[in-house]
Design an enzyme around this catalytic site. Structure first.
Site, PDB file in Angstrom:
ATOM      1  N   PHE A 110      -1.657  -0.182 -35.462  1.00 14.81           N
ATOM      2  CA  PHE A 110      -0.414  -0.969 -35.468  1.00 14.81           C
ATOM      3  C   PHE A 110       0.359  -0.526 -36.628  1.00 14.81           C
ATOM      4  O   PHE A 110       1.852  -0.407 -35.022  1.00 14.81           O
ATOM      5  CB  PHE A 110      -0.624  -1.957 -35.739  1.00 14.81           C
ATOM      6  CG  PHE A 110      -1.964  -3.264 -35.501  1.00 14.81           C
ATOM      7  CD1 PHE A 110      -1.927  -3.393 -33.619  1.00 14.81           C
ATOM      8  CD2 PHE A 110      -2.908  -3.546 -36.023  1.00 14.81           C
ATOM      9  CE1 PHE A 110      -3.160  -3.931 -33.366  1.00 14.81           C
ATOM     10  CE2 PHE A 110      -3.576  -5.075 -35.422  1.00 14.81           C
ATOM     11  CZ  PHE A 110      -3.778  -5.065 -33.840  1.00 14.81           C
ATOM     12  N   ASP A 111       0.312   0.916 -36.370  1.00 16.94           N
ATOM     13  CA  ASP A 111       1.516   1.355 -37.488  1.00 16.94           C
ATOM     14  C   ASP A 111       1.588   2.064 -36.209  1.00 16.94           C
ATOM     15  O   ASP A 111       2.682   2.665 -34.865  1.00 16.94           O
ATOM     16  CB  ASP A 111       1.555   3.130 -38.191  1.00 16.94           C
ATOM     17  CG  ASP A 111       1.110   2.118 -39.721  1.00 16.94           C
ATOM     18  OD1 ASP A 111       3.004   1.213 -39.679  1.00 16.94           O
ATOM     19  OD2 ASP A 111       0.363   2.530 -40.597  1.00 16.94           O
ATOM     20  N   VAL A 112       1.161   2.376 -35.199  1.00 15.69           N
ATOM     21  CA  VAL A 112       1.506   3.655 -33.616  1.00 15.69           C
ATOM     22  C   VAL A 112       2.649   2.471 -33.056  1.00 15.69           C
ATOM     23  O   VAL A 112       2.966   3.167 -32.282  1.00 15.69           O
ATOM     24  CB  VAL A 112       0.266   4.228 -33.077  1.00 15.69           C
ATOM     25  CG1 VAL A 112       0.826   4.646 -32.240  1.00 15.69           C
ATOM     26  CG2 VAL A 112      -0.623   5.366 -34.192  1.00 15.69           C
TER      27      VAL A 112
END
Length: 381
Positions: A170-172
């Site tokens: 989810f960071d990406v």
């Protein structure tokens, strides 16, 4: 800052006050497309510099993965002279991006209202874990969001514990959403002359990225659960055992299923009323699975890969990361590019008229501090 025109974002200056993953990944993508990115770090540097092992030349490969094509300046925002540099940079920047906690930059007059007051045309992008309202106090770590969003409840074997994904997914994805928002805001600015505030957060990204799983709940009232490698709505769509190992086998529609069973030597399964439609195969997957496994057991995974690929059935081995890179190399995708002398992964976007660039290696801490100060017309420390 950039004397030679290059890339579709040439001339766009990005003041990057982000660190770790979501923000730096977003700004690297912008830099690959030609933007001039000034990476503002604390005197201690981005945390990922020290996230080791593994390392290359004593620098964490995590940091190297997401920081090419940038210039680094170290600023202590509690120091008056350094804060003056930060303010000057925010006045010049087309894009200001950060992932401090909501409100965390206000005390330095670097929040949205202050930056917009100095630079009304700027695109200001805030990245947080859970948004700027009720979730402002929650720390935005990807692992927390994987758990709290529901992803971990979907990952792992049905009778086992929940698992995180193998990357900070989810960071990406939030980095990607941030780039989309920034590009849209730049387009809006081109049309109107107005800057704006772009906000992204990991939880909203997570719920959107769960796509069919989150839709199963909000549109169908169904709470999905862990199914191992199985798919909620398709079968087969998972690794299946062969004579010497597993092979991922996909039948995304009835035509693919018929080609599959023809190639396996059991064409009668396509006419069996239990299996002749997608929904019926799902209802009877526990009856169909052993029939497929019996046929697959007759040959090796590599043999079936060749046979099924020739028959037009989607399938593939389960590679490690080295195998994935080597596959891309064999397919002519040229996945590894040098940024300076640092091997990095090619930007996944290919553009015929304005190709991505790989000019600068990930910078050393404050490597360009003197250069950035001189460009801003401020004295070097």
């Amino acid at each position: 800052m950039s004397p030679v025109p290059r890339g579709p974002l040439d001339g766009v200056l990005v003041a990057d006050f982000s660190r770790v993953l979501a923000g730096p990944y977003a700004t690297m993508l912008l830099a690959d497309l030609g933007a001039d990115v000034v990476k503002v770090e604390s005197p201690a540097g981005d945390d990922t510099r020290q996230w080791v092992p593994p390392t290359r030349d004593e620098v964490g490969t995590y940091y190297l993965a997401i920081n090419r094509n940038k210039r680094s300046i170290a600023l202590d925002l509690k120091d008056a002279e350094d804060l003056e540099v930060a303010h000057a940079l925010s006045e010049r920047a087309d894009v200001f991006i950060h992932n401090f906690k909501p409100g965390g930059l206000d005390r330095f007059a670097l929040g949205y209202d202050d930056v917009a007051g100095r630079n009304p045309a700027s695109v200001y992008c805030s990245i947080s874990g859970f948004g700027a309202t009720g979730g402002a106090a929650l720390p935005g770590y990807d692992l927390l969001v994987q758990g709290m969003s529901g992803l971990m409840s979907l990952t792992g074997s049905p009778d086992g514990p929940p698992y995180r994904a193998g990357i900070s997914v989810f960071d990406v994805m939030t980095g990607l959403n941030s780039v989309i928002g920034i590009l849209a805001a730049l387009r809006h600015r081109d049309a109107t002359g107005e800057g704006q505030h772009v906000e992204t957060n990991l939880l909203s990204t997570a719920l959107s990225s769960l796509v069919n799983q989150s839709s199963a709940y909000v549109a169908g009232g169904v709470v999905p659960h862990r199914m191992g490698n199985a798919h909620l709505s398709l079968f087969p769509y998972e690794p299946l055992a062969t004579g010497d190992g597993e092979l991922i086998v996909v039948a995304g529609n009835d035509g693919q299923f018929r080609r599959l069973v023809d190639a396996l030597g059991v064409p009668e399964l396509a006419d069996d009323e239990r299996f002749d439609r997608v929904g019926r195969r799902n209802d009877h997957r526990e009856e169909l699975r052993p029939l497929l496994l019996k046929a697959l057991a007759q040959r090796s995974a590599q043999e079936w890969f060749d046979v099924l690929t020739e028959a037009g059935v989607p399938c593939g081995p389960i590679n490690d990361v080295r195998g994935g890179v080597e596959l891309a190399e064999r397919l002519g995708l040229e996945p590894v590019v040098l940024a300076g002398d640092v091997p990095t992964l090619r930007n996944p976007i290919r553009m015929s008229a304005s190709p991505t660039r790989y000019d600068l290696p990930p910078p050393a801490l404050d490597e360009h501090g003197h250069e950035v100060r001189a460009w801003l017309g401020l004295p070097s420390t």
